[in-house]
Design an enzyme around this catalytic site. Structure first.
Site, short mmCIF file in Angstrom:
data_model
loop_
_atom_site.label_atom_id
_atom_site.label_comp_id
_atom_site.label_asym_id
_atom_site.label_seq_id
_atom_site.Cartn_x
_atom_site.Cartn_y
_atom_site.Cartn_z
N ASP A 59 0.81 -1.23 0.00
CA ASP A 59 0.00 0.00 0.00
C ASP A 59 0.84 1.27 0.00
OD1 ASP A 59 -2.21 -1.68 0.11
OD2 ASP A 59 -2.23 -1.68 2.30
N GLN A 79 1.94 -6.06 -3.25
CA GLN A 79 2.39 -6.18 -1.86
C GLN A 79 3.67 -5.34 -1.66
OE1 GLN A 79 1.39 -9.55 -3.42
NE2 GLN A 79 -0.49 -8.54 -2.89
N LYS A 136 1.78 2.19 -5.07
CA LYS A 136 2.32 1.63 -6.31
C LYS A 136 1.39 1.88 -7.49
CE LYS A 136 2.41 -2.42 -4.35
NZ LYS A 136 2.02 -2.02 -2.99
N GLY A 196 -4.55 -4.29 -3.83
CA GLY A 196 -5.54 -3.25 -4.10
C GLY A 196 -4.75 -2.02 -4.49
N HIS A 197 -4.70 -1.74 -5.78
CA HIS A 197 -3.89 -0.63 -6.28
C HIS A 197 -4.81 0.51 -6.72
CE1 HIS A 197 -0.28 -3.49 -7.20
NE2 HIS A 197 -0.64 -3.49 -5.93
#
Ligand code: GDP
Ligand code: IMO
Ligand code: MG
Length: 437
Positions: free
Chosen positions: A13, A225, A16, A40-41
């Site tokens: 988080d 990640q 990225k 979750g980007h």
């Protein structure tokens, strides 16, 4: 930008998605090589927020090829849901701009069920997984009992392999976890239907990415990640089940390591972690709370509040070091506006013993005490600043002091979630790998 790796340098988080989206403007191919829908980007373009889980963060640019490599654990349901969600919002997604490796391993319902049941089974010792079936899928891959996308595309083959897998998994689900077993025919019907919908995206992506590179296309690798969650180099066992850094690329994308010219770490101006496990510079109480509110630190995948703390210089030297980072990008700098003083971790103490560097395999890591130095804060809003020399003096001093402590150049700063909220640090040298230690 011939072949560039972008990876999380903390516990995930780090921003990225935002940075990949930004850098994708200058790339031709964007490749995910590990992880799955545990990621979750977040990408924000013109006030519109998109959260991408499996689909690479280059998808919002027209004319880019987005690749899900063989090392990704693919949940067909999540994949198709995400494709549909983007299409509904007017984003073009089809077999021409989204490719899925035929060798990627498939996440089935039993993987998700076992992931969640295993967490309950672990009780106090739980990892705090995202419950997306990541660990059980990679475990099957290593045990050679998994099914790949290509296996799913051949119904008879899929039947044989899924039957064998479910015989074992159903015993685990019912006898160990006390839950109802899954029905083979139902699962087969469901997943072979999904396979038909996957088919237009499927191909030999490793070959395609190498071909593109050989023809002079620019390739951007999107890590999911963070390096501290890497299965080999992270805070084991509180990690994810893949190699999250540059180390994951050759295996997870079929791309030669020596072709990767630059490796860019992404890290926040402070630090967060979601899930269980050691986080030496975590701030419990009001300070952590204040960072969480200022940075709106809630998980993009699970909505869980993120644990918050200060930037940890030895931890950063560790991750940038083992990934051979040529530079790094500091995100969420705007979140620190208004703090009187900003601590940064510079070393550790354990039972009276001092460590200047991050002790990678120390079993008592959760008892480490961090030693800090503090920098004076600034009060000016920096979210509209686009030029480095326009930043408040104290803000620049923070950036430059941190850069010196860590020893790897900061090539860009991010001062807000929007695509254009970045400050490029012209003149920062990022051509050669910087040995962090
Ligand atoms: P990722 O998993 O590394 O892509 O990061 P996430 O998307 O899970 O979390 C990063 C969060 O910070 C998202 O809500 C982003 O929109 C947001 N974000 C990214 N860069 C910045 C920044 O520079 N400032 C602020 N305030 N938010 C940012
Ligand atoms: P992005 O790509 C932050 C964490 C989970 C848990 C551990 C293992 O958005 O940065 P898993 O479901 O992978 O078996 O969970 O890893 N985790 C993440 N934390 N960002 C992520 O992805 C994460 N993906 C997994 O919270 O602690
Ligand atoms: Mg995330």
């Amino acid at each position: 930008m011939p072949a560039v790796s972008v990876f999380g340098a903390q516990w995930g988080d780090e921003g990225k998605g935002k940075i990949i989206d930004r850098l994708a403007a200058e790339a031709d191919v964007v490749v995910r090589y590990q992880g799955g829908a545990n990621a979750g980007h977040t990408v924000v373009v013109a006030g519109q927020k998109y959260v991408l889980h499996l689909i690479p963060s280059g998808i919002l640019h027209l004319g880019k090829v987005n690749v899900i490599g063989n090392g990704v654990a693919v949940d067909p349901l999540k994949f198709l849901e995400e494709v549909e969600g983007l299409r509904t919002r007017g984003v073009q997604v089809d077999g021409s701009n989204l490719r899925l490796s035929s060798s990627a391993h498939v996440i089935f319902e039993h993987h998700r069920r076992i992931d969640q049941a295993a967490e309950r089974w672990r009780g106090e010792g739980r990892i705090g997984t995202t419950g997306r079936g990541i660990g059980p899928c990679y475990a099957d891959k290593a045990a050679r009992t998994g099914l790949r996308v290509c296996d799913l595309l051949e119904p008879e083959h899929a039947r044989l392999r899924l039957r064998a897998a479910l015989a074992e998994k159903n015993a685990l689900i019912s006898q160990v976890h006390g839950e109802a077993p899954l029905d083979l025919e139902q699962q087969l019907a469901r997943y072979t239907t999904l396979a038909g919908q996957l088919a237009p995206f499927v191909g030999d992506t490793a070959f395609q990415v190498r071909e593109a590179y050989s023809q002079g296309r620019r390739v951007l690798f999107e890590g999911a990640q963070g390096a501290m969650l890497d299965i080999d180099h992270g805070t084991y066992p509180f990690v994810t089940s893949s190699n999250t850094g540059v180390d994951g690329i050759p295996a997870g994308a079929g791309f030669p390591a020596r072709w990767i010219e630059r490796a860019i770490g992404i890290a926040k101006a402070y630090c967060t972690r979601v899930g269980e496990g050691p986080f030496p510079s975590e701030q419990h109480g009001p300070l952590g709370e204040r960072i969480r509110e200022a940075g709106n630190e809630y998980g993009a995948t699970t909505g869980r509040p993120r644990r918050c703390g200060w930037l940890d210089a030895p931890q950063m030297r560790y991750t940038l070091g083992w990934n051979g980072a040529t530079s790094w990008i500091m995100t969420n700098l705007d979140v620190l506006t208004g703090f009187d003083s900003i601590p940064v971790g510079i070393g550790y103490k354990l039972h009276g013993k001092r460590f200047a560097e991050y002790p990678a395999s120390l079993s008592g890591i959760e008892d480490l005490e961090v030693e800090y130095t503090s920098f004076p804060g600034w009060t000016e809003d920096i979210t509209a600043v686009r030029q480095y020399d326009r930043l408040p003096r104290r803000c620049r001093e923070y950036v430059e002091s941190v850069e010196k402590l860590i020893g790897v150049p900061i090539e860009m700063l991010s001062v807000g979630p929007e695509r254009d909220q970045v400050i490029s640090r012209a003149g920062v040298h990022h051509g050669t790998p910087v040995g962090a230690r």
